[in-house]
Design an enzyme around this catalytic site. Structure first.
Site, PDB file in Angstrom:
ATOM      1  N   ASN A 196      13.635   4.141   4.474  1.00 25.42           N
ATOM      2  CA  ASN A 196      12.740   3.101   4.998  1.00 25.42           C
ATOM      3  C   ASN A 196      11.573   3.785   5.689  1.00 25.42           C
ATOM      4  O   ASN A 196      11.718   4.883   6.233  1.00 25.42           O
ATOM      5  CB  ASN A 196      13.486   2.228   6.019  1.00 25.42           C
ATOM      6  CG  ASN A 196      12.615   1.111   6.572  1.00 25.42           C
ATOM      7  OD1 ASN A 196      11.863   0.467   5.830  1.00 25.42           O
ATOM      8  ND2 ASN A 196      12.695   0.872   7.877  1.00 25.42           N
TER       9      ASN A 196
ATOM     10  N   GLU B 262       1.352   7.077   7.001  1.00 23.52           N
ATOM     11  CA  GLU B 262       2.476   6.553   6.206  1.00 23.52           C
ATOM     12  C   GLU B 262       2.315   6.982   4.754  1.00 23.52           C
ATOM     13  O   GLU B 262       3.268   7.422   4.102  1.00 23.52           O
ATOM     14  CB  GLU B 262       2.532   5.020   6.290  1.00 23.52           C
ATOM     15  CG  GLU B 262       2.833   4.486   7.676  1.00 23.52           C
ATOM     16  CD  GLU B 262       3.056   2.969   7.680  1.00 23.52           C
ATOM     17  OE1 GLU B 262       3.663   2.444   6.736  1.00 23.52           O
ATOM     18  OE2 GLU B 262       2.608   2.312   8.637  1.00 23.52           O
TER      19      GLU B 262
ATOM     20  N   ARG C 191      23.041 -14.247   2.520  1.00 21.89           N
ATOM     21  CA  ARG C 191      22.494 -12.884   2.363  1.00 21.89           C
ATOM     22  C   ARG C 191      23.278 -12.082   1.332  1.00 21.89           C
ATOM     23  O   ARG C 191      22.716 -11.302   0.577  1.00 21.89           O
ATOM     24  CB  ARG C 191      22.524 -12.161   3.719  1.00 21.89           C
ATOM     25  CG  ARG C 191      21.302 -12.497   4.557  1.00 21.89           C
ATOM     26  CD  ARG C 191      20.989 -11.361   5.507  1.00 21.89           C
ATOM     27  NE  ARG C 191      22.007 -11.272   6.560  1.00 21.89           N
ATOM     28  CZ  ARG C 191      22.146 -10.243   7.381  1.00 21.89           C
ATOM     29  NH1 ARG C 191      21.343  -9.210   7.284  1.00 21.89           N
ATOM     30  NH2 ARG C 191      23.073 -10.235   8.304  1.00 21.89           N
TER      31      ARG C 191
ATOM     32  N   LEU D  98      19.058  -6.076   5.874  1.00 19.10           N
ATOM     33  CA  LEU D  98      20.101  -5.888   4.861  1.00 19.10           C
ATOM     34  C   LEU D  98      21.482  -5.869   5.519  1.00 19.10           C
ATOM     35  O   LEU D  98      21.643  -5.402   6.655  1.00 19.10           O
ATOM     36  CB  LEU D  98      19.856  -4.568   4.125  1.00 19.10           C
ATOM     37  CG  LEU D  98      18.515  -4.528   3.365  1.00 19.10           C
ATOM     38  CD1 LEU D  98      18.179  -3.104   2.927  1.00 19.10           C
ATOM     39  CD2 LEU D  98      18.552  -5.469   2.161  1.00 19.10           C
TER      40      LEU D  98
ATOM     41  N   ASP E  85      15.935  -0.866  11.567  1.00 23.38           N
ATOM     42  CA  ASP E  85      15.104   0.332  11.669  1.00 23.38           C
ATOM     43  C   ASP E  85      15.875   1.500  12.282  1.00 23.38           C
ATOM     44  O   ASP E  85      15.356   2.237  13.116  1.00 23.38           O
ATOM     45  CB  ASP E  85      13.819   0.016  12.466  1.00 23.38           C
ATOM     46  CG  ASP E  85      12.987  -1.052  11.766  1.00 23.38           C
ATOM     47  OD1 ASP E  85      12.882  -1.008  10.534  1.00 23.38           O
ATOM     48  OD2 ASP E  85      12.460  -1.941  12.455  1.00 23.38           O
TER      49      ASP E  85
ATOM     50  N   SER F  29       0.834  -1.210   0.000  1.00 23.95           N
ATOM     51  CA  SER F  29       0.000   0.000   0.000  1.00 23.95           C
ATOM     52  C   SER F  29       0.868   1.261   0.000  1.00 23.95           C
ATOM     53  O   SER F  29       0.510   2.270  -0.618  1.00 23.95           O
ATOM     54  CB  SER F  29      -0.985   0.000   1.173  1.00 23.95           C
ATOM     55  OG  SER F  29      -0.328   0.248   2.384  1.00 23.95           O
TER      56      SER F  29
ATOM     57  N   ARG G 151      13.215  -7.871   4.935  1.00 24.34           N
ATOM     58  CA  ARG G 151      14.504  -8.559   5.010  1.00 24.34           C
ATOM     59  C   ARG G 151      15.506  -7.612   5.648  1.00 24.34           C
ATOM     60  O   ARG G 151      15.506  -6.411   5.345  1.00 24.34           O
ATOM     61  CB  ARG G 151      15.048  -8.932   3.619  1.00 24.34           C
ATOM     62  CG  ARG G 151      14.154  -9.760   2.773  1.00 24.34           C
ATOM     63  CD  ARG G 151      13.809 -11.094   3.382  1.00 24.34           C
ATOM     64  NE  ARG G 151      14.953 -11.929   3.621  1.00 24.34           N
ATOM     65  CZ  ARG G 151      14.875 -13.125   4.191  1.00 24.34           C
ATOM     66  NH1 ARG G 151      13.696 -13.589   4.613  1.00 24.34           N
ATOM     67  NH2 ARG G 151      15.952 -13.846   4.372  1.00 24.34           N
TER      68      ARG G 151
ATOM     69  N   HIS H  56       8.733   3.038   8.713  1.00 25.10           N
ATOM     70  CA  HIS H  56       8.522   2.114   9.826  1.00 25.10           C
ATOM     71  C   HIS H  56       7.292   2.558  10.620  1.00 25.10           C
ATOM     72  O   HIS H  56       7.132   3.757  10.888  1.00 25.10           O
ATOM     73  CB  HIS H  56       9.759   2.093  10.725  1.00 25.10           C
ATOM     74  CG  HIS H  56       9.629   1.105  11.844  1.00 25.10           C
ATOM     75  ND1 HIS H  56       9.705  -0.257  11.644  1.00 25.10           N
ATOM     76  CD2 HIS H  56       9.386   1.284  13.156  1.00 25.10           C
ATOM     77  CE1 HIS H  56       9.523  -0.870  12.795  1.00 25.10           C
ATOM     78  NE2 HIS H  56       9.315   0.040  13.730  1.00 25.10           N
TER      79      HIS H  56
HETATM   80  C1  GAR Z   1       3.891  -0.783   6.626  1.00 24.13           C
HETATM   81  O1  GAR Z   1       3.123  -0.480   7.760  1.00 24.13           O
HETATM   82  C2  GAR Z   1       5.355  -0.460   6.861  1.00 24.13           C
HETATM   83  O2  GAR Z   1       5.533   0.688   7.664  1.00 24.13           O
HETATM   84  C3  GAR Z   1       5.823  -1.700   7.562  1.00 24.13           C
HETATM   85  O3  GAR Z   1       5.216  -2.756   6.868  1.00 24.13           O
HETATM   86  C4  GAR Z   1       3.931  -2.294   6.374  1.00 24.13           C
HETATM   87  C5  GAR Z   1       3.872  -2.621   4.909  1.00 24.13           C
HETATM   88  O4  GAR Z   1       2.615  -2.307   4.387  1.00 24.13           O
HETATM   89  N1  GAR Z   1       7.250  -1.796   7.581  1.00 24.13           N
HETATM   90  C6  GAR Z   1       7.978  -2.309   8.583  1.00 24.13           C
HETATM   91  O5  GAR Z   1       7.468  -2.815   9.564  1.00 24.13           O
HETATM   92  C7  GAR Z   1       9.485  -2.230   8.389  1.00 24.13           C
HETATM   93  N2  GAR Z   1      10.164  -2.398   9.626  1.00 24.13           N
HETATM   94  P1  GAR Z   1       2.403  -2.073   2.843  1.00 24.13           P
HETATM   95  O6  GAR Z   1       2.997  -3.304   2.140  1.00 24.13           O
HETATM   96  O7  GAR Z   1       0.922  -1.990   2.666  1.00 24.13           O
HETATM   97  O8  GAR Z   1       3.132  -0.812   2.465  1.00 24.13           O
END
Ligand code: GAR
Length: 218
Positions: free
Chosen positions: A110, A177, A68, A96, A148, A15, A94, A112
């Site tokens: 990124n 987000e 990796r 990195l 993170d 999303s 993943r 978070h």
């Molecule tokens: C989001 O909430 C993003 O912030 C989180 O995964 C979700 C992905 O949603 N990321 C993490 O947790 C990274 N540490 P999306 O695929 O709908 O964007």
């Protein structure tokens, strides 16, 4: 205008990727989404990207168990094939290696779902509820080695409401987000982000403004 060639890396529904695609659909936006890359060929976001006419690729992390460096070398090759300049991690689950992170330092973001440095890692909404915080939110940061971690570029806070569960809280955070990630990409593509994550020419927030929960009483 030379738009920065940007790759969005996903593992799932995508999303945030979709929000970035929407923003970059404006020809005046300073970045173009030139590639959506996933570590899972079955990530739902890939289908969405294809439907939007964006190039996609999958490098299956499962094929590189315990290797990796090999996984990242394969990703790097795809990024180079598409002449990528900026990398945005958007639900890319993943960890990195330091080598890959250093290679993209200053050019990789990124997002978070917490107000970092609180709640790095997984299950952030459950952990925020368990901790009893009154404000939660999301963070966009430049990626440094470490989970993170990295200089913070943007954050948005939301209230934790009575009766919230992890899903309702996640949905409230996700709306933010989708707002701050395209904004952060714009700033990075415009070359306005310093190595400390701060905008070189940012208007300062009103120092008297505060997000409070509960808000002030009568
Ligand atoms: C989001 O909430 C993003 O912030 C989180 O995964 C979700 C992905 O949603 N990321 C993490 O947790 C990274 N540490 P999306 O695929 O709908 O964007």
């Amino acid at each position: 205008m030379n738009r920065a060639r940007t790759a969005v890396l996903i593992s799932g529904r995508g999303s945030n990727m979709a929000a970035l695609l929407d923003a970059a659909a404006d020809p005046a936006f300073p970045a173009a989404i030139s590639l959506v890359l996933s570590n899972r060929a079955d990530a739902a976001g890939l289908e969405r990207a294809r439907a939007a006419g964006v190039a996609t690729a999958a490098v299956e992390s499962r094929g590189f168990r315990g290797d990796r460096a090999g996984f990242e070398a394969a990703m790097q090759a795809v990024l180079e094939e598409h002449a990528i300049e900026l990398v945005l991690l958007a639900g890319f689950l993943r960890v990195l290696t330091e080598g890959f992170v250093r290679r993209w330092q200053g050019r990789m973001l990124n997002i978070h779902p917490s107000l970092l440095p609180a709640f790095p890692g997984l299950d952030t909404h459950e952990r925020a509820l368990a901790a009893g915080v009154r404000l939660h939110g999301c963070t966009v940061h430049l990626v440094s080695p470490g989970l993170d971690e990295g200089p913070i570029l943007a954050q948005a806070a939301v209230p934790v409401l009575p009766g919230d569960d992890a899903d309702s809280l996640a949905a409230r955070v996700l709306q933010q987000e989708h707002r701050i990630y395209p904004a952060a990409l714009r700033w990075l593509a415009e070359g306005r982000v310093g190595p400390d994550g701060r905008l070189r020419d940012a208007p300062c927030p009103d120092p008297a403004a505060a997000l409070r929960n509960p808000p002030d009483g009568p």
